[in-house]
Design an enzyme around this catalytic site. Structure first.
Site, PDB file in Angstrom:
ATOM      1  N   ASP A 217      32.634  -7.594  -7.010  1.00 38.11           N
ATOM      2  CA  ASP A 217      31.381  -6.901  -6.692  1.00 38.11           C
ATOM      3  C   ASP A 217      30.408  -7.912  -6.092  1.00 38.11           C
ATOM      4  O   ASP A 217      30.410  -9.082  -6.494  1.00 38.11           O
ATOM      5  CB  ASP A 217      30.738  -6.308  -7.947  1.00 38.11           C
ATOM      6  CG  ASP A 217      31.678  -5.402  -8.706  1.00 38.11           C
ATOM      7  OD1 ASP A 217      31.660  -4.201  -8.436  1.00 38.11           O
ATOM      8  OD2 ASP A 217      32.438  -5.907  -9.560  1.00 38.11           O
TER       9      ASP A 217
ATOM     10  N   VAL B 268      41.214 -16.287 -16.180  1.00 36.31           N
ATOM     11  CA  VAL B 268      41.205 -15.530 -14.928  1.00 36.31           C
ATOM     12  C   VAL B 268      40.411 -14.247 -15.156  1.00 36.31           C
ATOM     13  O   VAL B 268      40.635 -13.523 -16.125  1.00 36.31           O
ATOM     14  CB  VAL B 268      42.639 -15.211 -14.437  1.00 36.31           C
ATOM     15  CG1 VAL B 268      43.342 -16.480 -13.988  1.00 36.31           C
ATOM     16  CG2 VAL B 268      43.462 -14.489 -15.500  1.00 36.31           C
TER      17      VAL B 268
END
Length: 236
Positions: free
Chosen positions: A205, A89
């Site tokens: 982002d 993750v």
């Protein structure tokens, strides 16, 4: 028997592990979601834990940043500790116009600018792909949630600060969804050691559009990814 980078005892790790680049995030995941948690390794500040999630033994551990660091921990867990199922993750930067902040990318495969897999694979190109059973289990979990997700390819880069942003245009043309730094190494080592691996990447982002999540948003939305990973882990 410990390794140079892991000081756990035999049997300390579960057969299934969820890994995060940030060891403090691994600690937070373990303390938030697992019961009967025990710290099993802490060499060089890379923390690892084992506990139970919905009665199933699960380990959580950090691996540092980039393929060389991550490969050390992936290899030692596979070769010495017998861990068989890996779910990574992490965060990534999106480059596709079809991907947005907070989306979850399920990494079906990973291209790379690194030579790390060529060194392993006789200087040939290895198709670094996810395990199908893990991928299928994850999609089944995601269909029960409201998480916006995409399944596709990522690009594992050795450079966090890339000197030529025009590279991203070419990657996007080839259907790459996002850029991160470790997935290609994880998938290659899983293939070498006959293990199963899957990587989940939350978009924190958007590289091309110059958009970023706030610190609070990163904390909240990464937890959604962690829950998906844990539910996937108990299905296998």
């Amino acid at each position: 028997m410990s390794t140079p980078h892991i000081n756990a005892n035999p049997g300390d790790f579960a057969k299934t592990i969820i890994m995060s680049g940030d060891p403090l995030r691994a600690k937070l995941i373990a303390e938030t979601y697992l019961e009967d948690v025990k710290e099993v390794t802490n060499v060089r500040g890379i923390l690892g834990f084992t506990g139970k999630y919905k009665s199933k033994d699960i380990s959580i551990m950090g691996h540092g940043m980039g393929a060389p660091s991550a490969s050390i921990y992936f290899h030692e867990l596979m070769a010495t500790y017998g861990v068989k199922n890996f779910i990574r993750v992490g965060s990534c930067g999106a480059i596709s116009d079809n991907i947005h902040l907070k989306d979850l990318i399920v990494a079906m495969g990973a291209s790379t600018d690194s030579k790390i897999n060529r060194i392993r694979f006789l200087d040939h190109d290895l198709a670094a792909i996810a395990n199908y059973d893990l991928l299928q289990a994850c999609i089944e979990v995601l269909k029960t949630t409201t998480v916006n997700y995409k399944v596709g390819n990522v690009f594992s880069s050795d450079l966090f600060y890339r000197p030529n942003e025009n590279d991203y245009t070419l990657m996007a043309k080839y259907g790459v969804l996002g850029v991160e730094m470790e997935v290609n190494a994880l998938y290659a080592l899983a293939a070498e050691h006959q293990c199963r691996a899957l990587a989940l990447c939350t978009v924190t982002d958007h590289i091309v559009q110059h958009e970023h999540l706030t610190a609070d948003e990163r904390r909240t939305d990464l937890h959604e990814m962690v829950k998906v990973a844990l539910e996937t882990a108990i299905k296998i």
